[in-house]
Design a protein around this motif. Sequence first.
Motif, short mmCIF file in Angstrom:
data_model
loop_
_atom_site.label_atom_id
_atom_site.label_comp_id
_atom_site.label_asym_id
_atom_site.label_seq_id
_atom_site.Cartn_x
_atom_site.Cartn_y
_atom_site.Cartn_z
N HIS A 415 1.06 -1.47 0.24
CA HIS A 415 -0.29 0.12 0.22
C HIS A 415 0.97 1.21 -0.37
O HIS A 415 0.14 2.34 -0.70
N LEU A 416 2.03 1.61 0.91
CA LEU A 416 2.73 2.32 1.17
C LEU A 416 2.74 3.32 -0.47
O LEU A 416 3.82 2.96 -1.64
N LYS A 417 2.27 4.19 -1.14
CA LYS A 417 2.54 5.15 -1.49
C LYS A 417 3.58 6.50 -2.27
O LYS A 417 4.62 6.73 -2.94
N ILE A 418 2.99 7.45 -1.08
CA ILE A 418 3.95 8.44 -0.77
C ILE A 418 5.28 8.20 0.48
O ILE A 418 4.38 8.24 1.26
N PHE A 419 6.16 8.86 0.54
CA PHE A 419 7.00 8.89 1.88
C PHE A 419 7.37 10.40 1.26
O PHE A 419 8.30 10.67 0.79
N GLU A 420 7.33 11.53 2.95
CA GLU A 420 7.85 12.52 2.67
C GLU A 420 8.46 12.90 4.09
O GLU A 420 7.72 12.54 5.01
N TRP A 421 9.88 13.19 3.87
CA TRP A 421 9.82 14.20 5.26
C TRP A 421 10.24 15.40 5.45
O TRP A 421 10.75 15.90 4.50
N LYS A 422 9.71 15.98 6.39
CA LYS A 422 10.38 17.15 6.61
C LYS A 422 11.03 17.46 7.68
O LYS A 422 10.55 17.37 8.80
N GLY A 423 12.40 18.52 7.38
CA GLY A 423 13.09 19.06 8.37
C GLY A 423 14.14 17.42 8.82
O GLY A 423 15.00 17.67 9.74
N TYR A 424 14.54 17.02 7.91
CA TYR A 424 15.54 15.94 7.95
C TYR A 424 16.65 16.17 8.41
O TYR A 424 17.57 17.04 7.74
N ARG A 448 10.12 12.17 -0.63
CA ARG A 448 10.38 13.60 -1.35
C ARG A 448 11.26 13.95 0.17
O ARG A 448 10.53 13.70 1.29
N ILE A 449 12.26 14.52 0.24
CA ILE A 449 12.83 15.04 2.08
C ILE A 449 13.29 16.23 1.54
O ILE A 449 13.74 16.93 0.55
N SER A 450 12.63 16.90 1.98
CA SER A 450 13.28 18.65 2.98
C SER A 450 14.14 18.21 3.60
O SER A 450 13.99 18.21 5.16
N ILE A 451 16.03 19.34 4.01
CA ILE A 451 16.75 18.73 4.49
C ILE A 451 16.19 20.51 5.63
O ILE A 451 16.11 20.79 4.55
N LYS A 452 16.49 20.46 6.58
CA LYS A 452 16.47 21.00 7.92
C LYS A 452 17.46 22.50 7.43
O LYS A 452 18.68 22.48 6.97
N SER A 453 16.30 23.75 6.95
CA SER A 453 16.87 24.75 7.07
C SER A 453 18.06 24.90 7.43
O SER A 453 19.34 26.34 7.23
N THR A 454 18.54 24.77 8.89
CA THR A 454 20.09 24.80 9.41
C THR A 454 21.16 24.65 9.67
O THR A 454 22.09 25.22 9.67
N CYS A 455 20.97 23.25 8.35
CA CYS A 455 22.24 22.50 7.97
C CYS A 455 22.87 23.64 6.97
O CYS A 455 22.20 24.02 6.68
N LYS A 456 24.56 22.83 6.88
CA LYS A 456 25.38 23.48 6.50
C LYS A 456 24.93 22.54 5.31
O LYS A 456 24.79 21.59 4.68
N LEU A 457 25.69 23.64 3.92
CA LEU A 457 25.41 23.67 2.52
C LEU A 457 26.15 21.95 2.80
O LEU A 457 25.85 21.01 1.28
N LYS A 458 27.34 22.29 3.41
CA LYS A 458 28.55 21.03 2.51
C LYS A 458 27.58 19.70 2.90
O LYS A 458 27.94 18.54 2.60
#
Length: 498
Positions: A415-424, A448-458
């Motif tokens: 069943h699982l079709k969509i997995f999204e993580w915000k602030g990884y 879809r993964i959204s990395i936390k904005s406070t993380c450094k670019l590297k």
Amino acid sequence: MLGRLLLIICSSMHVAYAISIRFEKQKAKRLGQRIGGEDKISALPDDLLVHILLFLPTKDVVSTMILSKRWRYIWTMVPRLGYGYQKINGDTHKVFTRGLFGRLLGRLFDKSEQQQWWLWRFIDKSLQLHKAPVLELLMIELGPSRGHVDVEKWIANAVDRRVRELGLKIAWSAGPASLSKSLYTCDTLVILYLSSKILIDVPSRVCLPSLKTIALYSVVYKDEDSLVRLLSNCPILKILWVKRHHQDNIRNFNITVPSLECLLYDNIDYFGVHNEGIGGSLVIDSPALKKIFYRDYSGDFCSIDNKTCFDKAGIDFISYPDDKFMRSISSVTNLELDLSVATATWCNVINFSQLMECNVTLLTELDWLESLMGLLQNSPILEVLFIDQTFTRLEEDFTLSWNEPSSVPGCFATHLKIFEWKGYIGRRKEKEAIKYIFANSKCLKRARISIKSTCKLKDREKMMKELESMSRVSTSSQLLFSTQLKFPSFLDEIDLND
């Protein structure tokens, strides 16, 4: 039809522009003279002019009375009125006091007390002159003030005008304002919003046969009987929104509304201890209830009577729900869960046999991965999983527990079709959890993964490479990265006008 729509839009802009020219420049000797040539707007029929005025704020609608004799009484037929604190500027004040009240209020109009007094007079006079046979909407917001105004007569006026939608917010420092008793027998009222310094004192004679939506936001109740009388005499009430506070004079909040379909109950007080430490309760007896948003940090007991089965729920609490409440939650198809120590404990207990979409939000640092797996094990037909970690602060010494489950959750296989993580944020155990989900979700279409904005670019680039290198059993799945993710909420679907 299209031509009529364009005419309405263009005409409303023309009126607004004409008014702004008068208020800003004030060069014309008469406001009724034509602006930019022939005045075609004034030649339109009254009903179309009234419709055009619906596009403007109430203060501008009323001001059209001084454009010309043609406009003198048009505004009085506009069926929607809204008055808000700090929406009356100095120029508008001068126009109305000259044309409507006949004298100036004073010289120091920048002072908040005088601005508030001016607003009260403005509401008084415009309501007295208003002539629309039905008042579709009346919204009043009174800002901070040490004064006190007779709100009852405004409400009584609205009831006499067969008001359909009424909103009142009072933020003054004086005591709570009483409402006209006639409000509680208004047979035309469909939507009611009451906020802040308002006293809910319901008489013995009460009947609201048309009321479908009530919002009670941080109001004060005379007693628990007033609350019971209000809710029990709304035979077709569908939506109830309640925001509690520790001085609302209610210990046991009882909701007995057979017709109720949607409940939003918020009992969080950041400025005091609820009921001064005295234990309270929330009792819900609404068998038709299908949607519930329940957030409670008071520690009150919560109970549900009758066999209620929810379709959609938003849950965040440190209180003590009973077994009936838990069983009601188990039937949901859409769950928004704020994960805390209290809510995490029953992720392994409740069988979410119908759950298809789940939004998990972490508000505090918590050892949560094991609870998440327990939730997934108990959700065999889950199709959509959202994880929101943006509200947590990364603690250097905080460790997460993670062990692969002894059996793969059933939803992963079919069943699982969509997995999204915000602030990884890419901690080792979190990577292991994502790797496990990728490796076992055979029907996955999008991750879809959204990395936390406070993380450094590297660090962000490193995390993206690690995620891209993980094997996904679903060959048709897509791995996407996003700087911003907005998860859907069933609260957005609630139509207060339904």
